[in-house]
Scaffold this active site. Structure first.
Site, PDB file in Angstrom:
ATOM      1  N   GLY A  63      15.069 -21.921 -12.955  1.00  7.39           N
ATOM      2  CA  GLY A  63      15.199 -20.572 -13.483  1.00  7.39           C
ATOM      3  C   GLY A  63      13.888 -19.848 -13.730  1.00  7.39           C
ATOM      4  CB  SER A  64      10.460 -20.099 -12.330  1.00  8.14           C
ATOM      5  OG  SER A  64      10.779 -20.132 -10.955  1.00  8.14           O
ATOM      6  CG  ASN A  65      12.370 -16.203  -8.941  1.00  7.78           C
ATOM      7  OD1 ASN A  65      11.170 -16.048  -9.081  1.00  7.78           O
ATOM      8  ND2 ASN A  65      12.919 -16.522  -7.782  1.00  7.78           N
ATOM      9  NE  ARG A  84      31.303 -22.541  -1.116  1.00  3.73           N
ATOM     10  CZ  ARG A  84      30.227 -23.155  -0.661  1.00  3.73           C
ATOM     11  NH1 ARG A  84      30.320 -24.374  -0.161  1.00  3.73           N
ATOM     12  NH2 ARG A  84      29.050 -22.573  -0.708  1.00  3.73           N
ATOM     13  CG  LEU A 120      19.740 -23.970  -4.472  1.00  2.00           C
ATOM     14  CD1 LEU A 120      19.313 -25.414  -4.675  1.00  2.00           C
ATOM     15  CD2 LEU A 120      18.753 -23.233  -3.571  1.00  2.00           C
ATOM     16  CE  LYS A 121      27.245 -25.687  -3.928  1.00  2.00           C
ATOM     17  NZ  LYS A 121      26.051 -26.332  -4.498  1.00  2.00           N
ATOM     18  CB  THR A 132      13.854 -13.984  -3.786  1.00  2.00           C
ATOM     19  OG1 THR A 132      14.233 -15.235  -4.389  1.00  2.00           O
ATOM     20  CG2 THR A 132      13.951 -12.883  -4.823  1.00  2.00           C
ATOM     21  CG  HIS A 133      13.843 -16.586   2.619  1.00  2.00           C
ATOM     22  ND1 HIS A 133      14.452 -17.817   2.508  1.00  2.00           N
ATOM     23  CD2 HIS A 133      13.063 -16.637   3.720  1.00  2.00           C
ATOM     24  CE1 HIS A 133      14.065 -18.578   3.532  1.00  2.00           C
ATOM     25  NE2 HIS A 133      13.231 -17.889   4.272  1.00  2.00           N
ATOM     26  CG  ASP A 172      17.639 -16.671   4.163  1.00  2.00           C
ATOM     27  OD1 ASP A 172      18.135 -16.437   3.053  1.00  2.00           O
ATOM     28  OD2 ASP A 172      17.141 -17.777   4.451  1.00  2.00           O
TER      29      ASP A 172
END
Length: 201
Positions: free
Chosen positions: A13-15, A66, A91-92, A109-110, A146
């Site tokens: 969770g840094s972002n 899903r 990540l999903k 973000t990428h 992406d």
């Protein structure tokens, strides 16, 4: 008016922390109203809970399909009435129900300059290819990996002695700054989508 952000996380969770810090600044124009995750026991949820932001967790394995998970994510996020949904290390890949509900309002973000080096190995792929400049991209999510419309990009030079770890860390610093700056501009100035272009203001 203050824009409502829902942030999705899968790890440290840094972002998210960068956004939480920015939202405390007068005039930033946004507040994080909820943080969601696809797994429990992660630092990202703890960061939110530490400042009193509501959290929720939907693990894929807890749903029969899903599609059921995607529907649950959609309904829970929608319940917080977000103006913008931010994937911050989530990540999903979310499905059609979610993407349709939040079309033009779900950003990610990428760690490369898309369309170069999509997927999970952005910095490693940049080093392997031998590029001299890579960076970070903020984009609108679509059904591809992406492939959505690009909102903002920041360049990061590749040094001759870089490793995957050192390059990744420098990209993360630029990525966090870009995320905070661009989200702030989007919520204060508005944005529109014109084909492949995203225009702020």
């Amino acid at each position: 008016m203050t824009a409502r952000l829902v942030v999705l996380v899968s790890g440290s969770g840094s972002n998210l922390q960068a956004l939480l810090d920015a939202c405390r600044e007068p005039g930033y124009g946004a507040e994080v109203v909820a943080v969601g995750a696809d797994r429990g026991g992660i630092a990202g949820l703890e960061r939110a809970e530490a400042v009193g932001v509501p959290t929720f967790t939907h693990r894929v394995k807890d749903f029969p399909t899903r599609e059921a998970w995607d529907t649950a994510m959609t309904e829970t996020v929608a319940g917080h009435s977000p103006d913008l949904v931010v994937s911050a290390g989530f990540l999903k890949i979310l499905g059609d129900v979610f993407l349709e509900r939040f079309a033009g309002r779900y950003i990610n973000t990428h760690n490369s300059l898309l369309p170069s080096f999509p997927g999970m190995r952005g910095p490693a792929a940049a080093l392997e290819y031998g590029v001299k400049v890579t960076g970070a991209t903020l984009f609108l999510c679509d059904a591809g990996v992406d492939t959505g419309q690009i909102i903002a990009q920041v360049a990061v030079p590749v040094h001759d002695d870089d490793t995957v770890e050192t390059l990744t860390e420098r990209i993360k610093v630029a990525e966090r700054r870009q995320l905070v700056d661009t989200v702030g501009r989007m919520v204060r100035e508005g944005w529109r989508v014109d084909g492949r272009r995203v225009v702020i203001g």
